[in-house]
Design a protein around this motif. Structure first.
Motif, PDB file in Angstrom:
ATOM      1  N   TRP A 188       0.753  -1.191  -0.123  1.00 59.73           N
ATOM      2  CA  TRP A 188       0.041   0.019  -0.112  1.00 59.73           C
ATOM      3  C   TRP A 188       0.982   1.068  -0.222  1.00 59.73           C
ATOM      4  O   TRP A 188       0.586   2.214  -0.563  1.00 59.73           O
ATOM      5  CB  TRP A 188      -0.895   0.044   1.244  1.00 59.73           C
ATOM      6  CG  TRP A 188      -1.800   1.232   1.532  1.00 59.73           C
ATOM      7  CD1 TRP A 188      -3.027   1.544   0.834  1.00 59.73           C
ATOM      8  CD2 TRP A 188      -1.286   2.387   2.093  1.00 59.73           C
ATOM      9  NE1 TRP A 188      -3.480   2.678   1.026  1.00 59.73           N
ATOM     10  CE2 TRP A 188      -2.491   3.399   1.884  1.00 59.73           C
ATOM     11  CE3 TRP A 188      -0.256   2.854   2.591  1.00 59.73           C
ATOM     12  CZ2 TRP A 188      -2.212   4.598   2.420  1.00 59.73           C
ATOM     13  CZ3 TRP A 188      -0.319   4.086   3.280  1.00 59.73           C
ATOM     14  CH2 TRP A 188      -1.359   4.991   3.101  1.00 59.73           C
ATOM     15  N   THR A 189       1.887   1.120   0.516  1.00 62.67           N
ATOM     16  CA  THR A 189       2.913   2.576   1.004  1.00 62.67           C
ATOM     17  C   THR A 189       3.382   2.765  -0.495  1.00 62.67           C
ATOM     18  O   THR A 189       3.106   4.051  -0.841  1.00 62.67           O
ATOM     19  CB  THR A 189       3.630   2.401   1.933  1.00 62.67           C
ATOM     20  OG1 THR A 189       3.219   2.037   3.205  1.00 62.67           O
ATOM     21  CG2 THR A 189       4.480   3.602   2.417  1.00 62.67           C
ATOM     22  N   SER A 190       4.083   2.040  -1.085  1.00 61.33           N
ATOM     23  CA  SER A 190       4.566   2.362  -2.405  1.00 61.33           C
ATOM     24  C   SER A 190       3.865   2.651  -3.422  1.00 61.33           C
ATOM     25  O   SER A 190       3.817   3.654  -4.126  1.00 61.33           O
ATOM     26  CB  SER A 190       5.954   1.234  -2.582  1.00 61.33           C
ATOM     27  OG  SER A 190       5.027   0.001  -2.932  1.00 61.33           O
ATOM     28  N   ALA A 219       2.033   6.093  -2.807  1.00 62.41           N
ATOM     29  CA  ALA A 219       3.009   7.304  -3.158  1.00 62.41           C
ATOM     30  C   ALA A 219       3.236   7.232  -4.698  1.00 62.41           C
ATOM     31  O   ALA A 219       3.300   8.378  -4.934  1.00 62.41           O
ATOM     32  CB  ALA A 219       4.324   6.984  -2.300  1.00 62.41           C
ATOM     33  N   ASP A 256      -7.648  -0.683   8.024  1.00 62.84           N
ATOM     34  CA  ASP A 256      -6.204  -0.414   8.444  1.00 62.84           C
ATOM     35  C   ASP A 256      -6.138  -1.271   9.802  1.00 62.84           C
ATOM     36  O   ASP A 256      -5.384  -0.540  10.676  1.00 62.84           O
ATOM     37  CB  ASP A 256      -6.023   1.056   8.496  1.00 62.84           C
ATOM     38  CG  ASP A 256      -4.728   1.534   8.558  1.00 62.84           C
ATOM     39  OD1 ASP A 256      -3.646   0.607   7.980  1.00 62.84           O
ATOM     40  OD2 ASP A 256      -4.161   2.490   9.031  1.00 62.84           O
ATOM     41  N   THR A 281      -1.035  -0.016   8.627  1.00 65.39           N
ATOM     42  CA  THR A 281      -0.192   0.150   7.508  1.00 65.39           C
ATOM     43  C   THR A 281      -0.262   1.863   7.131  1.00 65.39           C
ATOM     44  O   THR A 281       0.765   2.284   7.099  1.00 65.39           O
ATOM     45  CB  THR A 281      -0.569  -0.680   6.329  1.00 65.39           C
ATOM     46  OG1 THR A 281      -0.202  -2.008   6.368  1.00 65.39           O
ATOM     47  CG2 THR A 281       0.403  -0.407   5.328  1.00 65.39           C
ATOM     48  N   MET A 282      -1.384   2.199   6.944  1.00 70.70           N
ATOM     49  CA  MET A 282      -1.741   3.522   6.688  1.00 70.70           C
ATOM     50  C   MET A 282      -1.125   4.610   7.822  1.00 70.70           C
ATOM     51  O   MET A 282      -0.597   5.721   7.566  1.00 70.70           O
ATOM     52  CB  MET A 282      -3.240   3.793   6.009  1.00 70.70           C
ATOM     53  CG  MET A 282      -3.240   5.495   5.785  1.00 70.70           C
ATOM     54  SD  MET A 282      -4.862   5.937   5.138  1.00 70.70           S
ATOM     55  CE  MET A 282      -5.878   6.066   6.699  1.00 70.70           C
ATOM     56  N   ARG A 283      -1.751   4.091   8.842  1.00 66.42           N
ATOM     57  CA  ARG A 283      -1.474   4.949  10.225  1.00 66.42           C
ATOM     58  C   ARG A 283       0.118   5.092  10.364  1.00 66.42           C
ATOM     59  O   ARG A 283       0.487   6.114  10.734  1.00 66.42           O
ATOM     60  CB  ARG A 283      -2.049   4.558  11.469  1.00 66.42           C
ATOM     61  CG  ARG A 283      -1.974   4.965  12.745  1.00 66.42           C
ATOM     62  CD  ARG A 283      -1.812   4.333  13.974  1.00 66.42           C
ATOM     63  NE  ARG A 283      -0.615   3.472  14.073  1.00 66.42           N
ATOM     64  CZ  ARG A 283      -0.832   2.683  15.292  1.00 66.42           C
ATOM     65  NH1 ARG A 283      -1.539   2.383  16.032  1.00 66.42           N
ATOM     66  NH2 ARG A 283       0.549   2.083  15.248  1.00 66.42           N
ATOM     67  N   ASP A 284       0.978   4.125  10.166  1.00 69.71           N
ATOM     68  CA  ASP A 284       2.483   4.119  10.580  1.00 69.71           C
ATOM     69  C   ASP A 284       3.147   4.539   9.206  1.00 69.71           C
ATOM     70  O   ASP A 284       4.162   5.022   9.451  1.00 69.71           O
ATOM     71  CB  ASP A 284       2.938   2.780  10.889  1.00 69.71           C
ATOM     72  CG  ASP A 284       2.299   2.359  12.247  1.00 69.71           C
ATOM     73  OD1 ASP A 284       1.706   3.238  12.767  1.00 69.71           O
ATOM     74  OD2 ASP A 284       2.314   0.918  12.451  1.00 69.71           O
ATOM     75  N   HIS A 285       2.559   4.868   7.949  1.00 67.59           N
ATOM     76  CA  HIS A 285       3.490   5.332   7.061  1.00 67.59           C
ATOM     77  C   HIS A 285       2.710   6.566   6.304  1.00 67.59           C
ATOM     78  O   HIS A 285       3.043   6.869   5.154  1.00 67.59           O
ATOM     79  CB  HIS A 285       3.354   4.253   6.033  1.00 67.59           C
ATOM     80  CG  HIS A 285       4.247   2.963   6.230  1.00 67.59           C
ATOM     81  ND1 HIS A 285       5.477   2.771   6.443  1.00 67.59           N
ATOM     82  CD2 HIS A 285       3.874   1.675   6.880  1.00 67.59           C
ATOM     83  CE1 HIS A 285       5.938   1.743   6.762  1.00 67.59           C
ATOM     84  NE2 HIS A 285       4.982   1.105   7.267  1.00 67.59           N
ATOM     85  N   GLU A 332       5.066   9.393   5.578  1.00 65.86           N
ATOM     86  CA  GLU A 332       6.068   9.220   4.272  1.00 65.86           C
ATOM     87  C   GLU A 332       4.993   9.158   3.185  1.00 65.86           C
ATOM     88  O   GLU A 332       5.579   9.816   2.059  1.00 65.86           O
ATOM     89  CB  GLU A 332       6.292   7.737   4.479  1.00 65.86           C
ATOM     90  CG  GLU A 332       7.125   7.296   3.232  1.00 65.86           C
ATOM     91  CD  GLU A 332       7.572   5.618   3.426  1.00 65.86           C
ATOM     92  OE1 GLU A 332       7.827   4.859   2.692  1.00 65.86           O
ATOM     93  OE2 GLU A 332       7.352   5.083   4.439  1.00 65.86           O
ATOM     94  N   VAL A 333       3.900   8.785   3.168  1.00 68.23           N
ATOM     95  CA  VAL A 333       2.944   9.048   2.018  1.00 68.23           C
ATOM     96  C   VAL A 333       2.878  10.311   1.594  1.00 68.23           C
ATOM     97  O   VAL A 333       2.805  11.123   0.620  1.00 68.23           O
ATOM     98  CB  VAL A 333       1.751   8.221   2.028  1.00 68.23           C
ATOM     99  CG1 VAL A 333       0.581   8.535   0.967  1.00 68.23           C
ATOM    100  CG2 VAL A 333       2.157   6.707   1.961  1.00 68.23           C
TER     101      VAL A 333
END
Length: 460
Positions: A185-187, A190, A215, A219-223, A226-227
């Motif tokens: 999800w993160t990459s 982004a 979530d 995953t969304m909460r912790d990244h 960054e996103v």
């Protein structure tokens, strides 16, 4: 949501519940004051419409905007949309999240159709959150497509939304991962943001969480930071969907607080009063949203099937036959009628400029570790102020508690208080008052400065 039906496995939801119930190692540590996310790079053009600043969503007039609306399944019920939007607005909403299909899983909503939806939203003075639904549950749900394909869709219908940045928010892809493969999800998110900006989109972009939007893996909460930084314009809002995973007030509040503490914009893009995966705490969702100034969009106006018909707000798309869920969302405590404010871009729904002169009297009653403050705003100008926001900063380590006769949000030391319906107007030569309690460590004191709708006020 109509397609979610029986998706998340029971074992995974049990695991989610245990994760949310127990704080992570990071949560268990003492929290230091959060730093604001990095701003847009120097030289970046100012956003032409909605934009994010200091962790808040602002409209094109620079006014704080809190989404208060519902979802409408346009992709499956296009002939219902015109009347649905009229009814949703009449019930007090300031926004609507509109389901669109990319053509990968459901029949495509083409450029002309999207343009028509945007026009109808504007006619009804509703902020339009457009979302591509075919990404729902990718990695677990047969037929679901990727965020990359959702970006392809937006590029294909760009002409329908270009120039509408004051009225439209683009939700890139609904619930873009199920309970498999969500580590990507993160990459993927982004990359989607970067591609949208490279294609020339200047809108506020909204991104959904994985795990069918809930979530539970954090995953969304912790990244999220960054996103957010991956968006060249720093104009991204995060959307959590709250169903069975969010079945207690503690789970709701702790999730939202993590974003608020990081000054990252968060909205509840979907939630329900019941669900096949558990019993959401809708009261906590709505009260926390009000207390924190967080937007919410309930699921959904009408047309649910496959066992989740109880999520319909209107029976058979009939506004005269609201269900218990519809009555709760629109007319209940912390509901839409009580808390929605029309976007200032539509004219008379926004705040009137502050008077040329105003004063604020801040009376403090301090008991060491707790305090009360009674605040009086005086309009010393010659024009009434309809709609106001008072901004100030605590001088120490004060924490806001309960508020009366206003709504207030604290970010770090900064506090923004906005009117209630009964304190909305400050007559020329008149005043309004509100108050709050709080806690403090160390010395307390009166804020050094106040501003009303962006204009400095004298201290009374």
């Amino acid at each position: 949501m109509r397609k979610r039906l029986a998706t998340a496995a029971g074992a995974l939801l049990a695991f989610a519940a245990s994760l949310l119930a127990a704080p992570s190692a990071a949560q268990a540590q003492p929290q230091t004051r959060a730093q604001a996310p990095s701003p847009a790079p120097a030289g970046a053009q100012a956003a032409p419409g909605f934009h994010v600043a200091g962790g808040r969503l602002l409209d094109a007039n620079g006014e704080d905007f809190v989404l208060r609306g519902v979802n409408h399944a346009h992709a499956w019920y296009p002939t219902r949309t015109a009347q649905a939007l009229k009814d949703i607005k009449a019930l007090g909403a300031n926004s609507v999240r509109v389901v669109l299909a990319t053509g990968d899983r459901w029949t495509k909503n083409d450029t002309a159709d999207v343009a028509a939806v945007v026009a109808q939203c504007k006619q009804n003075r509703l902020v339009c959150v457009l979302e591509a639904h075919d990404t729902t549950g990718y990695g677990e749900q047969a037929g679901a497509t990727t965020l990359a394909r959702a970006v392809d869709y937006w590029i294909g219908v760009k002409s329908a939304v270009q120039g509408q940045e004051k009225y439209v928010i683009l939700n890139i892809g609904n619930e873009p991962y199920g309970n498999s493969g969500y580590a990507a999800w993160t990459s993927d998110t982004a990359n989607a943001l970067a591609r949208m900006r490279a294609a020339g989109f200047r809108h506020t972009l909204m991104v959904d969480a994985p795990n069918w939007g809930q979530d539970w893996s954090f995953t969304m909460r912790d990244h999220a930071a960054e996103v957010f930084a991956a968006d060249p314009e720093r104009n991204t809002v995060f959307s959590i969907h709250m169903y069975g995973v969010f079945n207690t007030a503690d789970k709701v509040r702790s999730y939202l607080d993590r974003f608020i503490s990081q000054r990252l914009p968060i909205v509840v893009g979907e939630f329900g009063g019941m669900h096949s995966d558990g019993d959401p705490d809708e009261d906590a969702i709505m009260s926390s949203a009000r207390q924190l100034g967080v937007g919410y969009l309930g699921w959904s106006w009408s047309g649910n099937g496959g066992g989740v018909e109880y999520l319909d707000m209107a029976t058979g798309f009939d506004a005269a036959r609201l269900t218990a869920w519809g009555q709760r969302v629109f007319s209940g405590a912390d509901g839409i009628k009580q808390t929605a404010k029309e976007a200032g871009i539509f004219g008379d729904g926004g705040t009137t400029p502050a008077p040329a002169s105003c004063s604020v009297d801040y009376r403090l009653s301090d008991w060491g570790t707790s305090f009360n403050a009674d605040v009086t705003i005086r309009n010393t100008g010659t024009t009434a102020v309809k709609g106001w926001q008072l901004a100030f900063a605590f001088p120490g380590d004060q924490k806001l508690g309960s508020v009366w006769n206003a709504k207030a949000v604290q970010q770090g030391s900064e506090v923004k208080a906005t009117h209630e319906s009964w304190t909305e107007t400050i007559p020329a030569g008149g005043s309004v008052s509100f108050g709050f309690n709080g806690s403090s460590t160390g010395s307390n004191g009166v804020p050094a400065a106040f501003s009303l709708n962006g204009a400095a006020c004298a201290k009374g």
